[in-house]
Design a protein around this motif. Sequence first.
Motif, PDB file in Angstrom:
ATOM      1  N   GLN A 287       0.584  -1.508   0.028  1.00 35.71           N
ATOM      2  CA  GLN A 287       0.260  -0.064  -0.125  1.00 35.71           C
ATOM      3  C   GLN A 287       0.898   1.359  -0.145  1.00 35.71           C
ATOM      4  O   GLN A 287       0.486   2.348  -0.633  1.00 35.71           O
ATOM      5  CB  GLN A 287      -1.002  -0.307   1.520  1.00 35.71           C
ATOM      6  N   ARG A 290       1.812   1.689  -3.576  1.00 39.14           N
ATOM      7  CA  ARG A 290       0.763   2.431  -4.585  1.00 39.14           C
ATOM      8  C   ARG A 290       0.502   3.631  -4.327  1.00 39.14           C
ATOM      9  O   ARG A 290       0.461   4.213  -4.853  1.00 39.14           O
ATOM     10  CB  ARG A 290      -0.125   1.600  -4.121  1.00 39.14           C
ATOM     11  N   LEU A 309       2.007  -3.039  -9.842  1.00 37.72           N
ATOM     12  CA  LEU A 309       2.289  -1.883  -8.542  1.00 37.72           C
ATOM     13  C   LEU A 309       1.752  -0.392 -10.061  1.00 37.72           C
ATOM     14  O   LEU A 309       2.894  -1.147 -10.811  1.00 37.72           O
ATOM     15  CB  LEU A 309       3.465  -1.865  -8.259  1.00 37.72           C
TER      16      LEU A 309
END
Length: 770
Positions: A287, A290, A309
Amino acid sequence: MTITDGIAPPLAGALAAKGYDTLTPVQEAVLTPDCAGRDLLVSAQTGSGKTVAFGLAIAPELIGTGGPVVSPVPLALIVAPTRELALQVRREVEWLYAETGAQVASCVGGMDWRTERRALERGAAIVVGTPGRLRDHIERGTLDLSETRAVVLDEADEMLDLGFREDLEFILSAAPETRRTLMFSATVPKAIEELARDFQKDALRVVAQGESRQHVDIEYRAMNVAQRDKENAVLNLLRLHEAQVAIVFCKTRATVTHLLARMGNRGFPVVALSGELSQSERSHALQALRDGRARVCIATDVAARGIDLPGLELVVHFDLPTNPETLLHRSGRTGRAGAKGVSMLVVTPSDVRKAQRVLQGAQVQAEWVKPPSAEEVQAADDTRLINHDLFTDPPGEEEAPMVEAILGMHGPEGAALCLLRLWRAGRSAPEVVDEIAPPSEPAPRRERAEFGPSVWYELSVGHTGRAEARWLLPKICEAGGIARDSIGAIRVQQDRTFVQIAAPVADRFAPPGSSVDLDEGLTMARIEGEPTLERPERAPRHSDDRPRKPYKPREEGERKPYAPREDRKPYAPREDGERKPYTPREDRKPYTPREDGERKDRKPYTPREDGERKPYTPRKPSDAPQGLTRKPAGPKTTTGERKPYTPRDRDSDGEKRPYTPRKPADAPQGLTRKPYPKAAEGGDSGAPRKARWSKDGAEKRTYDNPVRTTAPKGADARPARAKPAYAKPAAPKPAPAKPNFADPSQSLRKPRTPTGGKPAPRGKPGPKRG
């Protein structure tokens, strides 16, 4: 193909909302009429949309004509090798089937098992998970696959590499045989084909864009660096590219931890991804990539499959992949969905051959480059600063007064210098790396051309003389003055060797009918035509040389009686003649099983009624006393009769004998032990009891008076027992000599104390010396 052709309306609407205008080749391939309702074995490049492809392929089994998907048990099962890939597939399937109302549940390791169980109990039409956790749910009864219509194995080759074959077989065996089985992977090795033959029925092989062809959107490069500069070269490489997201692949977890600490100290926004991390830590790392909070990911091969990704532009192979498939899957994390990417291999001089083999096996062409130098990294930083977008944006209302104040106080040069220093302060200094020339390209494999006209020669040595081609070749070249190219085949036989010589130089050796000496005991003679090569002799299968008949299988029921061979001596012949061959008896009746309940020539068992059985009564011996029912055991006599039992402490009349102790062996002459007084009829012996004495009432015992007495306690107290007369008293210990404190040697052994030799009490000062 447009997104409305052959796709259910709910899925077509989801694709349009996601921005799909057309389908990828693999997505179009699974929607053809030939694939409808059949098992599929699909291979396509990484990043080609395989997740959406198998989501569209299983749609007919889930929604049919387009109705809502509501089911208390799973209708589709998707198996992925890693946790990250399983969670990513779940997100893709959720938005694809959002308009159908289908509930999607995930079952992956590292997550709360109770939460997954509740999601399955509420009803999930699609289940996505890893092999180990799915098997756990099936064994516990929380996952029911009795109504499953389709099973998808994503990255099936990776699951076999990770050792999940047994789990896959268990999962597939728990699903109905009428299911569809779809296998998707970037490569299809032999193990996947064997698994497909075992668990698929009439599977259709689908190849999209060529599974082994080089990815056109990925640029492969190989960087040759010294072993000591390997880490510095990677740091300069990341500084040179300044990629939005980059991933560095390592072989071991220890290397991941080391590089994470090294890059964290240099100020890189870096995260790690390996198998030793918990699921929450791995999810937070992905996360962060991202969200943009991290730009570099250091990972093992756990991140080499299926992870998508956004903005991943650079893949660095810090440790070389072990096989071509791993290289393709690692590199496939970049260059996805039409984007461009770079795959960089970090190669040390000792790994050049290995890198070339891996690249050749993957059928990719890599460009060999030098590691980035410190000057190149600094120049790239300066170029990015000059071309930054912030220079083109006009100043805002709040920024204009500050700009005028800075220019008025420091001038344009001062403002530019401050900006440059702030820019460089936020980045680590580039490293100094030694340059190594890239290795030369491997020479292409030369195809063997025809040798042309030739002449054969025979040499007088072979295998028995330990002849070898590498030993004969220089001798032949030296004898004829020819090069190695003029010599063709060399065939070493058992006792001789044949050599093929080119016809133009054959005259330099012996003419036909003569021979030439190459070495002592080694001659070379020309022969006509081609030689007849001998086949190597095979070792005999049996020790004897008797002929054997070819094997002929007998027909069913055909069996000849045994007859001994004429050339074999019979074993232990009988004296009354030769043994006859075995002939089965004709009068033997075949075995006939009896019917249930039928039993011949035996009286059936009839249980006795209550009261018929007599009680057991032991036999009474004739010589037993009155009231004794069984003769007691006793030693047998010489005649075989058993004597009656007589206790030792009673005489023949039955009266008890008095106890007489034995005389001690070391007692003086004439001394015996006093017998214990016999008890009276009332149970009291009449003798006084031994008194219990205490330390306070006892008299001190001396060597002159060896008798120890005790203070009487009560009227029945008796004196203590005296020592035996034959016991000699021990010699008295000599009294310790008093120390002479005038002697300095004795004063050192035991210091003088005011307590008479004892240590002084704590808290009081000792005597003063001197």
